[in-house]
Design an enzyme around this catalytic site. Sequence first.
Site, PDB file in Angstrom:
ATOM      1  N   PHE A   1      36.551  44.864  37.365  1.00 28.07           N
ATOM      2  CA  PHE A   1      35.354  45.673  37.113  1.00 28.07           C
ATOM      3  C   PHE A   1      35.456  47.076  37.708  1.00 28.07           C
ATOM      4  O   PHE A   1      34.709  47.971  37.342  1.00 28.07           O
ATOM      5  CB  PHE A   1      34.117  44.984  37.718  1.00 28.07           C
ATOM      6  N   SER A   2      36.375  47.235  38.663  1.00 28.57           N
ATOM      7  CA  SER A   2      36.455  48.491  39.401  1.00 28.57           C
ATOM      8  C   SER A   2      37.033  49.616  38.542  1.00 28.57           C
ATOM      9  O   SER A   2      37.856  49.381  37.651  1.00 28.57           O
ATOM     10  CB  SER A   2      37.339  48.240  40.627  1.00 28.57           C
TER      11      SER A   2
ATOM     12  N   PRO B   1      35.698  38.814  43.113  1.00 27.88           N
ATOM     13  CA  PRO B   1      36.785  39.772  42.935  1.00 27.88           C
ATOM     14  C   PRO B   1      36.407  40.930  42.002  1.00 27.88           C
ATOM     15  O   PRO B   1      35.802  40.716  40.941  1.00 27.88           O
ATOM     16  CB  PRO B   1      37.908  38.920  42.353  1.00 27.88           C
ATOM     17  N   CYS B   2      36.754  42.147  42.428  1.00 26.59           N
ATOM     18  CA  CYS B   2      36.259  43.328  41.709  1.00 26.59           C
ATOM     19  C   CYS B   2      37.346  44.026  40.890  1.00 26.59           C
ATOM     20  O   CYS B   2      37.045  44.969  40.163  1.00 26.59           O
ATOM     21  CB  CYS B   2      35.641  44.316  42.701  1.00 26.59           C
ATOM     22  N   GLN B   3      38.597  43.536  40.979  1.00 26.93           N
ATOM     23  CA  GLN B   3      39.695  44.267  40.306  1.00 26.93           C
ATOM     24  C   GLN B   3      39.427  44.492  38.821  1.00 26.93           C
ATOM     25  O   GLN B   3      39.808  45.522  38.272  1.00 26.93           O
ATOM     26  CB  GLN B   3      41.033  43.512  40.458  1.00 26.93           C
TER      27      GLN B   3
END
Length: 337
Positions: A78-79, A74-76
């Site tokens: 880090f994005s 999941p990238c939320q």
Amino acid sequence: MFNCASLFAGIGGLCMGMERAGFNTAWANEFNLDCVRVYKDNFPNSNIIAGDIRELSVEGNNLAPVDVLHGGFPCQSFSAAGNRLGFEDERGKLFHQIIRLIEEFGEKKPKMLLLENAPNLLIGDDGEWIETILTELQLCGYWVSKRNCLLVDANKHCGLPQRRERLFIVATSQDYFLDNPFDYNFDVVEKEDIQNFIELEEVKEDYYYLDKDNRFGSKLNEDLSKKPNYSLSQLRKTYVRPVEYGFCPTLTANMGAGGHNVPFLLDAKGLRKLTESECLKLQGFPETFKLPPASEMAKGKIYQMIGNSVSPRVSELLAKLIYNYLSENLDENRLAV
Ligand SMILES: C[S@@+](CC[C@H](N)C(=O)[O-])C[C@H]1O[C@@H](n2cnc3c(N)ncnc32)[C@H](O)[C@@H]1O
């Protein structure tokens, strides 16, 4: 044939690219049951384990050792568009689950890893996030450094009319290989015509059209009516974002939240949002990819899972390089059995 396994499988964007390159998916894990349903419909022979990765274990789930383990964690957190809490966020911490599972394989660790996330992971927290990830992978026995962090764009490198840059980290096992040569500069390819992705002539059901009295309707109309057919525009929270002709804005999981970020176009019936099938195509999925009927799954959920997925065109590009590398190097450089 080489085997792979998928963590955070979603609807299988990475799996599709791997299978197209010749890999067999031994097992996959995903906790969102809607994604699992779509995954099963499209990979009927696969073994997808529905459940939280924190509950998954090599012994408990009898996970077969594989040549390549891949995971778009999941990238939320880090994005650039997310909360940027990194490893402070519960979703950011899920990266450590990948490490835990690799360690659980003991002597039978995957020969290669392919991890996917948002490009911001490379620079966030002044470079601390990527350092943590690379150090943990190195401590697990992999050759990997910043050179092996590859930025691949669905438009620039695969020709899709959607700019969608993602970060891929490729790691090679120190038990099997002498180094890690994955530091490619990918060729820039010609962009495909957006007309091939949109069914402009076909009037759709009412669901897809903006309500006549929607307060953003006039702004969308103003933007789209002066542009060529097949132009797209995007409703953000409080404004209309024009989009360069010939392109689709980056499709995101927010598309599931009330449909506000689903791009709009103007057709003979009015302002309509892209359908789920158009979004799938713009992500590079084939037309044969199956989606559940509206009676079985809310459209919002379908948009969300499409926006969350890795483009199979992008994953195929990387998967072919990995497949070739394994075919050419595994035997001669093999240090451990
Ligand atoms: C970026 S998406 C993955 C996209 C996918 N790899 C692909 O190839 O299309 C991240 C996925 O992780 C799943 N996920 C998030 N937390 C999870 C958890 N604790 N256990 C298992 N899966 C999880 C989400 O449901 C989502 O489908």
